[in-house]
Design a protein around this motif. Structure first.
Motif, PDB file in Angstrom:
ATOM      1  N   TYR A  14      38.521  25.371  58.026  1.00  0.00           N
ATOM      2  CA  TYR A  14      39.689  26.414  58.327  1.00  0.00           C
ATOM      3  C   TYR A  14      39.935  27.240  57.055  1.00  0.00           C
ATOM      4  N   PRO A  15      39.894  28.661  56.994  1.00  0.00           N
ATOM      5  CA  PRO A  15      39.856  29.257  56.110  1.00  0.00           C
ATOM      6  C   PRO A  15      41.209  29.348  55.024  1.00  0.00           C
ATOM      7  N   PHE A  16      42.338  28.987  55.752  1.00  0.00           N
ATOM      8  CA  PHE A  16      43.623  28.783  55.012  1.00  0.00           C
ATOM      9  C   PHE A  16      43.526  27.715  54.050  1.00  0.00           C
ATOM     10  N   VAL A  17      42.873  26.722  54.213  1.00  0.00           N
ATOM     11  CA  VAL A  17      42.804  25.427  53.473  1.00  0.00           C
ATOM     12  C   VAL A  17      41.844  26.150  52.142  1.00  0.00           C
ATOM     13  N   ARG A  18      41.077  26.772  52.243  1.00  0.00           N
ATOM     14  CA  ARG A  18      39.914  27.238  51.082  1.00  0.00           C
ATOM     15  C   ARG A  18      40.737  28.281  50.424  1.00  0.00           C
ATOM     16  N   TYR A  19      41.665  29.010  51.190  1.00  0.00           N
ATOM     17  CA  TYR A  19      42.136  30.270  50.362  1.00  0.00           C
ATOM     18  C   TYR A  19      43.423  29.615  49.374  1.00  0.00           C
ATOM     19  N   ALA A  20      43.988  28.237  50.070  1.00  0.00           N
ATOM     20  CA  ALA A  20      45.259  27.543  49.346  1.00  0.00           C
ATOM     21  C   ALA A  20      44.555  26.841  47.982  1.00  0.00           C
ATOM     22  N   LEU A  21      43.303  26.314  48.338  1.00  0.00           N
ATOM     23  CA  LEU A  21      42.609  25.903  47.228  1.00  0.00           C
ATOM     24  C   LEU A  21      42.277  26.739  45.915  1.00  0.00           C
ATOM     25  N   VAL A  22      41.727  27.760  46.536  1.00  0.00           N
ATOM     26  CA  VAL A  22      41.318  28.880  45.645  1.00  0.00           C
ATOM     27  C   VAL A  22      42.389  29.342  44.690  1.00  0.00           C
ATOM     28  N   VAL A  23      43.613  29.684  45.356  1.00  0.00           N
ATOM     29  CA  VAL A  23      44.811  30.381  44.721  1.00  0.00           C
ATOM     30  C   VAL A  23      45.210  29.412  43.802  1.00  0.00           C
ATOM     31  N   GLY A  24      45.544  27.929  44.358  1.00  0.00           N
ATOM     32  CA  GLY A  24      46.427  26.916  43.829  1.00  0.00           C
ATOM     33  C   GLY A  24      45.439  26.527  42.185  1.00  0.00           C
ATOM     34  N   VAL A  25      44.185  26.561  42.548  1.00  0.00           N
ATOM     35  CA  VAL A  25      43.490  26.375  41.188  1.00  0.00           C
ATOM     36  C   VAL A  25      43.591  27.255  40.415  1.00  0.00           C
ATOM     37  N   LEU A  26      43.298  28.420  40.686  1.00  0.00           N
ATOM     38  CA  LEU A  26      43.582  29.505  39.647  1.00  0.00           C
ATOM     39  C   LEU A  26      45.056  29.787  39.177  1.00  0.00           C
ATOM     40  N   ILE A  27      45.991  29.583  39.717  1.00  0.00           N
ATOM     41  CA  ILE A  27      47.176  29.558  39.292  1.00  0.00           C
ATOM     42  C   ILE A  27      47.543  28.299  38.182  1.00  0.00           C
ATOM     43  N   ALA A  28      47.125  27.268  38.621  1.00  0.00           N
ATOM     44  CA  ALA A  28      47.302  26.152  37.537  1.00  0.00           C
ATOM     45  C   ALA A  28      46.399  26.330  36.414  1.00  0.00           C
ATOM     46  N   LEU A  29      45.271  26.683  36.411  1.00  0.00           N
ATOM     47  CA  LEU A  29      44.702  27.224  35.507  1.00  0.00           C
ATOM     48  C   LEU A  29      45.303  28.124  34.342  1.00  0.00           C
ATOM     49  N   GLU A 144      45.175  38.976  49.556  1.00  0.00           N
ATOM     50  CA  GLU A 144      46.133  38.426  48.793  1.00  0.00           C
ATOM     51  C   GLU A 144      45.332  37.427  47.790  1.00  0.00           C
ATOM     52  N   VAL A 145      44.164  36.650  48.292  1.00  0.00           N
ATOM     53  CA  VAL A 145      43.345  35.850  47.429  1.00  0.00           C
ATOM     54  C   VAL A 145      42.811  36.559  46.364  1.00  0.00           C
ATOM     55  N   TRP A 146      42.158  37.791  46.809  1.00  0.00           N
ATOM     56  CA  TRP A 146      41.615  38.384  45.908  1.00  0.00           C
ATOM     57  C   TRP A 146      42.331  39.085  44.748  1.00  0.00           C
ATOM     58  N   LEU A 147      43.421  39.559  45.019  1.00  0.00           N
ATOM     59  CA  LEU A 147      44.508  39.945  44.181  1.00  0.00           C
ATOM     60  C   LEU A 147      44.769  38.874  43.112  1.00  0.00           C
ATOM     61  N   CYS A 148      44.992  37.621  43.707  1.00  0.00           N
ATOM     62  CA  CYS A 148      45.328  36.603  42.780  1.00  0.00           C
ATOM     63  C   CYS A 148      44.153  36.283  41.981  1.00  0.00           C
ATOM     64  N   ALA A 149      42.849  36.323  42.418  1.00  0.00           N
ATOM     65  CA  ALA A 149      41.795  35.967  41.563  1.00  0.00           C
ATOM     66  C   ALA A 149      41.406  37.020  40.701  1.00  0.00           C
ATOM     67  N   VAL A 150      41.628  38.379  40.908  1.00  0.00           N
ATOM     68  CA  VAL A 150      41.752  39.466  39.913  1.00  0.00           C
ATOM     69  C   VAL A 150      42.752  39.308  38.703  1.00  0.00           C
ATOM     70  N   LEU A 151      43.830  38.882  39.205  1.00  0.00           N
ATOM     71  CA  LEU A 151      44.969  38.754  38.107  1.00  0.00           C
ATOM     72  C   LEU A 151      44.812  37.461  37.028  1.00  0.00           C
ATOM     73  N   SER A 152      44.385  36.474  37.857  1.00  0.00           N
ATOM     74  CA  SER A 152      44.061  35.278  37.035  1.00  0.00           C
ATOM     75  C   SER A 152      42.659  35.402  36.090  1.00  0.00           C
ATOM     76  N   VAL A 153      41.670  36.172  36.717  1.00  0.00           N
ATOM     77  CA  VAL A 153      40.709  36.445  35.748  1.00  0.00           C
ATOM     78  C   VAL A 153      41.126  37.208  34.682  1.00  0.00           C
ATOM     79  N   ALA A 154      42.249  38.106  34.557  1.00  0.00           N
ATOM     80  CA  ALA A 154      42.532  39.015  33.797  1.00  0.00           C
ATOM     81  C   ALA A 154      43.365  38.158  32.628  1.00  0.00           C
ATOM     82  N   VAL A 155      44.335  37.223  33.189  1.00  0.00           N
ATOM     83  CA  VAL A 155      45.026  36.481  32.182  1.00  0.00           C
ATOM     84  C   VAL A 155      44.116  35.541  31.553  1.00  0.00           C
TER      85      VAL A 155
END
Length: 283
Positions: A14-29, A144-155
């Motif tokens: 399910y895509p929502f599980v993959r999205y949650a993991l990606v966003v969660g890992v990026l935010i935690a980092l 939303e996942v892409w936005l989080c990814a871009v902002l996380s990479v910037a941080v």
């Protein structure tokens, strides 16, 4: 064990599980990288203060019936981070008092606005989900996942590129100023990046639990390491692992995502504290 693996394999489709993991890992980092600096500067509760500001901003967005609330929340939180930094440098209002003032004020005003101009039939549920996290992390869209990814990479890029300056400002701000480092500029940069991370983390753990993402990985790493670089790397790896494990446990057990991640962080802290007491790694 086999049943758990089969269940994880099923959910991974399910895509929502993959999205949650990606966003969660990026935010935690991102949270862990900034957390080491904030803990060492004894400014760790800035995350708590800004998360309450973000709650107030979300209340304003709800009252104005703004569909895409993130831009407004982001702007208000960044402005508050700058004001918090300036106020904290005031000799009449110290940093901890400034955080408490802004934190409590924003939380109270946000809840007041949500009560006075309520547009929901379940106000208590909305407030509870905002404060302690909700299932919104499991309903992310690809944009939303892409936005989080871009902002996380910037941080992360800001932290890596300015690592030496952040290190200098963290340990001896007065000496950094004496040798020509623009300490105020880098403090401002830290405050802005923290504000960005806070807004990103709202959907993951809720406004009341954000400080846990900032504090626990850094404190855990400090139990066994004494070198700044080693602490930073350990905190980042630990935070990512705890976030991923917390999300997976939450999905499998049906527990709240934010609370589960924080519980895993606490468990990791206890393990690292035990290693420290036994005279573990010290570098």
């Amino acid at each position: 064990m086999t049943a758990i693996l089969e269940k994880l394999t099923l959910y991974w489709a399910y895509p929502f599980v993959r999205y949650a993991l990606v966003v969660g890992v990026l935010i935690a980092l991102c949270s862990s990288l900034l957390g080491v600096t904030l803990v060492l500067k004894r400014f760790s509760f800035i995350g708590d203060g800004l998360s309450h500001v973000a709650f107030g901003a979300m209340a304003v967005a709800a009252v104005l019936q703004i569909t895409n609330e993130m831009p407004l929340v982001m702007v208000i939180t960044i402005i508050s981070a700058v004001l918090l930094l300036r106020t904290g440098q005031n000799t009449k209002i110290k940093g901890d008092a400034a955080i408490a003032m802004i934190s409590v004020g924003a939380l109270a005003i946000g809840y007041l606005l949500m009560n006075l101009f309520s547009t929901s039939s379940n106000l208590s549920g909305d407030v509870c989900s905002t404060l302690f996290g909700s299932t919104s992390i499991l309903m992310l869209t690809k944009s939303e996942v892409w936005l989080c990814a871009v902002l996380s990479v910037a941080v992360v890029a800001v932290f890596v590129l300015c690592y030496n300056k952040i290190f200098a400002v963290t340990f001896d701000e007065n000496f950094a100023k004496a040798v020509g480092t623009k300490a105020d500029l880098y403090n401002l940069l830290i405050a802005i990046t923290v504000a960005v991370v806070i807004v990103l983390a709202m959907n993951l753990v809720g406004s009341l639990l954000i400080s846990a993402l900032v504090i626990f990985p850094a404190l855990s790493a400090m139990r066994v390491y004494k070198n700044f670089r080693a602490v930073t790397i350990c905190a980042a790896v630990l935070s990512v692992c705890c976030a991923a494990l917390g999300i997976l446990i939450s999905i499998l057990a049906g527990t709240p995502v934010g609370s589960t991640i924080v519980a895993v962080d606490i468990f990791a802290f206890l393990i690292f504290s035990g290693i420290s007491r036994l005279g573990g790694i010290r570098t």
